[in-house]
Design an enzyme around this catalytic site. Structure first.
Site, mmCIF file in Angstrom:
data_model
loop_
_atom_site.group_PDB
_atom_site.id
_atom_site.type_symbol
_atom_site.label_atom_id
_atom_site.label_comp_id
_atom_site.label_asym_id
_atom_site.label_seq_id
_atom_site.Cartn_x
_atom_site.Cartn_y
_atom_site.Cartn_z
ATOM 1 N N CYS A 26 0.833 -1.207 0.000
ATOM 2 C CA CYS A 26 0.000 0.000 0.000
ATOM 3 C C CYS A 26 0.869 1.259 0.000
ATOM 4 O O CYS A 26 1.563 1.559 0.976
ATOM 5 C CB CYS A 26 -0.925 -0.025 1.215
ATOM 6 S SG CYS A 26 -1.795 1.527 1.524
ATOM 7 N N CYS A 50 0.086 3.906 2.675
ATOM 8 C CA CYS A 50 0.543 3.416 3.986
ATOM 9 C C CYS A 50 2.008 3.770 4.203
ATOM 10 O O CYS A 50 2.409 4.184 5.302
ATOM 11 C CB CYS A 50 0.359 1.897 4.088
ATOM 12 S SG CYS A 50 -1.348 1.331 3.935
#
Length: 331
Positions: free
Chosen positions: A32, A35
């Protein structure tokens, strides 16, 4: 002060919820992109705010064996998601890599860390901290009372000497539960006026999903004439997505979204009843009318000290999704 702790099992995570007053969890995945972008900011927060047994920062890899069960339990469907727990209950949820929103949550968290370090109980109120609640939250849901549009609140048939509709959503602990309640001159509850019925119109700032309503009612227990002592509410009728408040005759005639009967055993030691709703009927709620039909007893008035709405707030713009899409797969 320490770096975030990597979660490896549900048992480990639950132990932190028990041993630390405040837990902040970062749900992420290695693929991600958002993230990764917010990870340094989150680590900085952990280094500056973590305190043993007071505030613990953890990271939950949603694809790691052992940790992904934690993500499933709290219904994490977007990445990153940050969830803040206090005394084991969810109090805040931030979806997406949103440093500004996370920063706002952390400022409130810092306030609560100071109080927790000083040994104050979780029931402490005040506008700057986590709201007092008379009952635990259903797992996976949060207190969404802050989504109320307080300017549009309307309460019909309230006793003017006990009247301020905003009092019902006060974040502080009810004075009736305070050791110094005799010293309080301000009446921080609402009573009905000419009979036991009340009509509360509550608009929300965005569409919400409503799971539970928590109502606190703390009538006095002194030996007084039964007609003078207010009652706890017994029968409630709920009406959703009305453009304005109903009249009492109208509320009697229209079919409600749900009718709730509150029994004596539904009230806990804090005088709070947690009323579960038919969740499928409360998925896209912009306003709610609560009609208190009658009270539990032979009195002439009903008293309510606090109301809390529990569920999911309106969706915000998401910067990361759980699915592996776009250029995130190659990161």
């Amino acid at each position: 002060m320490a770096k975030p702790i990597e979660i490896t099992s549900v048992e480990q995570f639950n132990e932190f919820l028990k041993s630390s007053r405040i837990v902040v969890a970062d749900f992420y995945a290695t693929w991600c992109g958002p993230c990764k972008q917010i990870a340094p900011f989150y680590e900085q927060l952990s280094n500056s705010l973590s305190r043993p047994k007071v505030a613990t920062f953890v990271k939950v890899n949603t694809e790691a064996e052992g940790a992904k069960a934690v993500a499933a339990e709290y219904r994490v469907t977007h990445l990153p998601t940050f969830i803040v727990f206090r005394d084991g209950s969810v109090v805040e949820r931030v979806k997406g890599a949103n440093p500004k929103e996370l920063q706002t949550i952390v400022e409130t968290l810092s306030h609560n860390i100071e109080h927790a370090t000083q040994g104050e109980g979780s029931g402490s109120g005040g506008s700057g901290g986590i709201a007092w609640r008379g009952a635990d939250l259903p797992r996976g849901y949060i207190d969404i009372s802050d989504t109320i549009d307080v300017r549009g609140l309307e309460l019909l048939n309230a006793d003017e000497s006990h009247f301020s509709v905003r009092t019902l959503f006060n974040k502080s602990k009810p004075s009736a539960l305070s050791k110094d309640k005799a010293e309080s001159s301000e009446k921080d509850w609402v009573e009905s006026d000419t009979d036991e019925q009340l009509l509360l119109y509550t608009p929300f700032n965005s569409a919400i999903k409503l799971h539970t309503i928590q109502i606190t009612s703390l009538p006095p227990t002194d030996d007084e004439d039964d007609d003078d002592v207010p009652m706890r509410p017994r029968t409630l009728k709920l009406f959703t997505n009305r453009p304005h408040n109903l009249g009492f005759d109208e509320a009697d005639d229209i079919d409600p979204t749900q009718t709730i009967e509150i029994g004596e055993n539904d009230w806990n030691s804090n005088g709070t009843a947690s009323l579960g709703l038919r969740f499928v009927r409360f998925q896209n709620i912009t306003s709610l009318v609560i009609f208190v039909v009658d009270g539990d007893g032979d009195g002439e008035k009903v008293r309510i000290d606090r109301i809390r709405f529990i569920g999911e707030s309106g969706e915000k713009r998401e910067m990361g999704k759980l699915e592996k899409i776009g250029d995130q797969q190659g990161e």
